[in-house]
Design a protein around this motif. Structure first.
Motif, mmCIF file in Angstrom:
data_model
loop_
_atom_site.group_PDB
_atom_site.id
_atom_site.type_symbol
_atom_site.label_atom_id
_atom_site.label_comp_id
_atom_site.label_asym_id
_atom_site.label_seq_id
_atom_site.Cartn_x
_atom_site.Cartn_y
_atom_site.Cartn_z
ATOM 1 N N VAL A 62 0.844 -1.204 0.000
ATOM 2 C CA VAL A 62 0.000 0.000 0.000
ATOM 3 C C VAL A 62 0.879 1.253 0.000
ATOM 4 O O VAL A 62 0.641 2.196 -0.763
ATOM 5 N N GLU A 63 1.925 1.248 0.819
ATOM 6 C CA GLU A 63 2.817 2.412 0.871
ATOM 7 C C GLU A 63 3.534 2.621 -0.466
ATOM 8 O O GLU A 63 3.620 3.758 -0.955
ATOM 9 N N LYS A 64 4.030 1.540 -1.070
ATOM 10 C CA LYS A 64 4.718 1.669 -2.366
ATOM 11 C C LYS A 64 3.766 2.233 -3.432
ATOM 12 O O LYS A 64 4.180 2.998 -4.300
ATOM 13 N N LEU A 65 2.498 1.844 -3.379
ATOM 14 C CA LEU A 65 1.523 2.360 -4.340
ATOM 15 C C LEU A 65 1.181 3.813 -4.035
ATOM 16 O O LEU A 65 1.103 4.653 -4.944
ATOM 17 N N GLN A 66 0.992 4.138 -2.751
ATOM 18 C CA GLN A 66 0.691 5.524 -2.368
ATOM 19 C C GLN A 66 1.837 6.447 -2.798
ATOM 20 O O GLN A 66 1.600 7.568 -3.245
ATOM 21 N N ARG A 67 3.087 5.987 -2.661
ATOM 22 C CA ARG A 67 4.235 6.809 -3.087
ATOM 23 C C ARG A 67 4.198 7.103 -4.571
ATOM 24 O O ARG A 67 4.801 8.052 -5.045
ATOM 25 N N ARG A 68 3.523 6.219 -5.315
ATOM 26 C CA ARG A 68 3.419 6.385 -6.773
ATOM 27 C C ARG A 68 2.079 7.007 -7.171
ATOM 28 O O ARG A 68 1.660 6.929 -8.327
ATOM 29 N N GLY A 69 1.357 7.561 -6.186
ATOM 30 C CA GLY A 69 0.139 8.303 -6.500
ATOM 31 C C GLY A 69 -1.111 7.451 -6.658
ATOM 32 O O GLY A 69 -2.146 7.939 -7.114
ATOM 33 N N VAL A 70 -1.033 6.177 -6.294
ATOM 34 C CA VAL A 70 -2.205 5.301 -6.389
ATOM 35 C C VAL A 70 -2.891 5.260 -5.028
ATOM 36 O O VAL A 70 -2.252 4.992 -4.015
ATOM 37 N N LEU A 84 -14.242 -3.710 9.876
ATOM 38 C CA LEU A 84 -13.335 -3.585 8.736
ATOM 39 C C LEU A 84 -12.131 -2.788 9.210
ATOM 40 O O LEU A 84 -12.271 -1.637 9.626
ATOM 41 N N GLY A 85 -10.964 -3.420 9.195
ATOM 42 C CA GLY A 85 -9.766 -2.796 9.755
ATOM 43 C C GLY A 85 -8.909 -2.105 8.715
ATOM 44 O O GLY A 85 -8.649 -2.662 7.657
ATOM 45 N N LEU A 86 -8.492 -0.898 9.015
ATOM 46 C CA LEU A 86 -7.655 -0.118 8.108
ATOM 47 C C LEU A 86 -6.602 0.625 8.900
ATOM 48 O O LEU A 86 -6.850 1.038 10.038
ATOM 49 N N SER A 87 -5.448 0.838 8.301
ATOM 50 C CA SER A 87 -4.483 1.759 8.897
ATOM 51 C C SER A 87 -4.691 3.139 8.285
ATOM 52 O O SER A 87 -5.429 3.295 7.307
ATOM 53 N N GLY A 88 -4.017 4.121 8.843
ATOM 54 C CA GLY A 88 -4.132 5.478 8.318
ATOM 55 C C GLY A 88 -3.546 5.657 6.935
ATOM 56 O O GLY A 88 -3.841 6.652 6.262
ATOM 57 N N ILE A 89 -2.707 4.692 6.479
ATOM 58 C CA ILE A 89 -2.158 4.830 5.119
ATOM 59 C C ILE A 89 -3.149 4.313 4.068
ATOM 60 O O ILE A 89 -3.060 4.678 2.905
ATOM 61 N N ASP A 90 -4.089 3.464 4.468
ATOM 62 C CA ASP A 90 -5.040 2.878 3.524
ATOM 63 C C ASP A 90 -6.048 3.932 3.077
ATOM 64 O O ASP A 90 -6.784 4.486 3.903
ATOM 65 N N GLY A 91 -6.101 4.169 1.790
ATOM 66 C CA GLY A 91 -7.011 5.183 1.271
ATOM 67 C C GLY A 91 -6.714 6.559 1.831
ATOM 68 O O GLY A 91 -7.583 7.426 1.834
ATOM 69 N N ARG A 92 -5.474 6.750 2.327
ATOM 70 C CA ARG A 92 -5.042 8.029 2.921
ATOM 71 C C ARG A 92 -6.032 8.489 4.002
ATOM 72 O O ARG A 92 -6.418 9.666 4.049
ATOM 73 N N ILE A 93 -6.426 7.569 4.884
ATOM 74 C CA ILE A 93 -7.381 7.926 5.934
ATOM 75 C C ILE A 93 -6.825 9.024 6.836
ATOM 76 O O ILE A 93 -7.537 9.952 7.215
ATOM 77 N N TRP A 94 -5.567 8.905 7.204
ATOM 78 C CA TRP A 94 -4.929 9.935 8.037
ATOM 79 C C TRP A 94 -3.685 10.428 7.310
ATOM 80 O O TRP A 94 -2.722 9.666 7.152
ATOM 81 N N SER A 95 -3.643 11.691 6.924
ATOM 82 C CA SER A 95 -2.436 12.200 6.283
ATOM 83 C C SER A 95 -1.952 13.467 6.964
ATOM 84 O O SER A 95 -2.724 14.186 7.613
ATOM 85 N N GLY A 96 -0.677 13.698 6.827
ATOM 86 C CA GLY A 96 -0.074 14.870 7.442
ATOM 87 C C GLY A 96 1.423 14.866 7.208
ATOM 88 O O GLY A 96 1.954 13.937 6.606
ATOM 89 N N PRO A 97 2.112 15.923 7.656
ATOM 90 C CA PRO A 97 3.547 16.033 7.368
ATOM 91 C C PRO A 97 4.391 15.080 8.215
ATOM 92 O O PRO A 97 4.080 14.811 9.367
ATOM 93 N N SER A 107 2.379 10.408 4.878
ATOM 94 C CA SER A 107 2.853 11.771 4.599
ATOM 95 C C SER A 107 2.430 12.190 3.194
ATOM 96 O O SER A 107 1.962 11.375 2.399
ATOM 97 N N GLY A 108 2.623 13.460 2.888
ATOM 98 C CA GLY A 108 2.323 13.969 1.547
ATOM 99 C C GLY A 108 3.112 13.240 0.467
ATOM 100 O O GLY A 108 2.642 13.079 -0.656
ATOM 101 N N GLU A 109 4.299 12.767 0.819
ATOM 102 C CA GLU A 109 5.146 12.029 -0.133
ATOM 103 C C GLU A 109 4.803 10.540 -0.167
ATOM 104 O O GLU A 109 5.476 9.753 -0.849
ATOM 105 N N GLY A 110 3.806 10.143 0.612
ATOM 106 C CA GLY A 110 3.398 8.739 0.598
ATOM 107 C C GLY A 110 4.241 7.836 1.481
ATOM 108 O O GLY A 110 4.302 6.633 1.256
ATOM 109 N N GLU A 111 4.875 8.413 2.512
ATOM 110 C CA GLU A 111 5.623 7.593 3.457
ATOM 111 C C GLU A 111 4.741 7.278 4.659
ATOM 112 O O GLU A 111 4.028 8.151 5.167
#
Lengths: 277, 277
Positions: free
Chosen positions: A90-98, B101-114, B164-168
């Motif tokens: 998921v992180e690798k895809l998010q880094r690529r804008g997916v 239904l379990g998700l982390s904050g990176i899934d679907g960008r549920i939680w984003s920030g710097p 993060s904004g960069e997808g990390e």
């Protein structure tokens, strides 16, 4: 769903997840709807060893090998499949804008089916019964939830375990879960990528790649040519073609652009009718 | 969303996840919309030790303690939070008939920030700069995705990391992420349950429980009464009340029916205006 591709990526050594995600990002940018399903077996083996609960495998009387999944193994399995690998992808895809979204089969009951309360295993040529395993198979796919997410622009990244009718997490085969998902979602194409080029007539010689298999040939090839994990991939292919899937592609995930390569004919193509007929 | 409650369950020793899930199932059966957010710190410490990468903690110059999250720690963190604990809770809810239904904050960008590229930490009274940490904060909650899931009848079970904004993937504080979620979803009530009865005037004496705190008292209580992890819970409460949340309840998750007990007045109630005014 129109144009949907279901892609299964194995969890064995050598698989290049960056190449897979780069390829997925390219296809997603072209507007291609896609569901990604992954394994995690080799990393699970490593973590299980490190945590002092080494992996065990059993072979069924019909010759299929699978992980012996007691409750502690299930916990380690979930840590690696749902925590480590799912979130890495998921992180690798998010880094690529997916906008990827990772779920296991227990989340929202995406994959449900019966738990096998006991399994038969061959040991030194004798069959024994093993109880207290958390394994089963996928009978039902929550296609409404997957359609809801796809329609809203998310790319689902799915992983075992699945869930039983009683709400227990159960280890299921990822290739067969991918086949069930492709059938339930009306996908025409199922890709199963692993660390071999496809079905090999003379394993492990990669030059013996079988480029094309007709549905009615699967059984005989499974008995003569296919080793180990490839047998279950052929079973998954058979299950997919028994639904509305028209093409199953078995390809290599150790190279650049593994999905695009499989789609353009590298690897083994398994199809419903004689090609060109 | 009308009637929505956001519940955060800590990840410290002593928390009774079965009691939490039993309580959630009761509320869900009454038709109460609910989002569950959880931690996993004590299990992460155990797994990190077992895998030979022991946990490290840093204290900021302003006195907040947090996990030092290098890349390997982040991987272990994801294994435990997203794999082990998240799926354990989802399974416990599914067994009780709740379609969790379990998700982390990176899934679907549920939680984003710097992402904080560097953090300041006190070490023997001296500040030093630590780089290469994967930590940050939640600035934006994907409330559309959460509303989509709630409307379709799913109970979201959320866990750090965020993205993060960069997808990390970035480690974020779960209490503050819960506050941001409550604000973004228009919840009136935020529950933060941990392994203490609430805010204690004289820690660790549980008889010194403070039953009620007005918004304008938070600062002074945080400086005098609150120890360790409770300080960040008070900060989270402050952030929630600065939005449209009207009640923050800090309660005990080591007992039966922990959510219902907190809702009926056990623990510490923090609210916008003088109670009854």
């Amino acid at each position: 769903m129109k144009g949907l591709i279901v892609v299964k990526i194995g969890g064995s050594e050598g698989i290049d997840l960056d190449a897979v995600c780069e390829d997925v990002a390219g296809l997603a940018a072209e507007g291609r709807p896609l569901i990604l399903i992954h394994g995690g077996s080799s990393e699970t083996n490593r973590v299980a060893e490190a945590l002092g609960h080494p992996p065990q495998f059993v072979t069924s009387p019909s010759g299929y090998t699978s992980r012996l999944t007691d409750r502690r193994t299930l916990e380690i399995f979930e840590m690696v499949y749902c925590g480590r690998i799912n979130k890495e992808i998921v992180e690798k895809l998010q880094r690529r804008g997916v906008n990827a979204l990772g779920l296991s089969g227990i989340d929202g009951r995406i994959w449900s089916g019966p738990r096998k309360k006991a399994i038969r295993a061959l040991e030194n040529g004798r069959a024994r019964i093993i109880r207290d395993t958390y394994t089963g198979r996928v009978d039902l796919v929550n296609s409404d939830l997957l359609a809801l997410l796809l329609d809203a622009g998310y790319l689902p990244v799915l992983t075992p375990p699945a869930i039983s009718g009683e709400g227990e997490a159960i280890n299921v085969d990822g290739d067969r879960a991918a086949a069930a998902t492709a059938v339930a979602m009306g996908a025409k194409t199922l890709l199963i990528l692993s660390n071999v080029p496809g079905v090999l007539a003379d394993f492990p010689h990669e030059s013996s790649l079988i480029r094309e298999i007709r549905e009615e040939e699967i059984e005989s090839i499974a008995q003569t040519a296919a080793q180990g994990r490839m047998r279950i991939k052929l079973l998954a292919a058979q299950e997919a073609l028994a639904g509305e899937v028209s093409h199953v592609l078995l390809g290599d995930a150790r190279c650049d652009a593994p999905i695009s390569r499989a789609l353009t004919g590298e690897g083994t193509l398994i199809h419903k009718k004689a090609h060109g007929s």
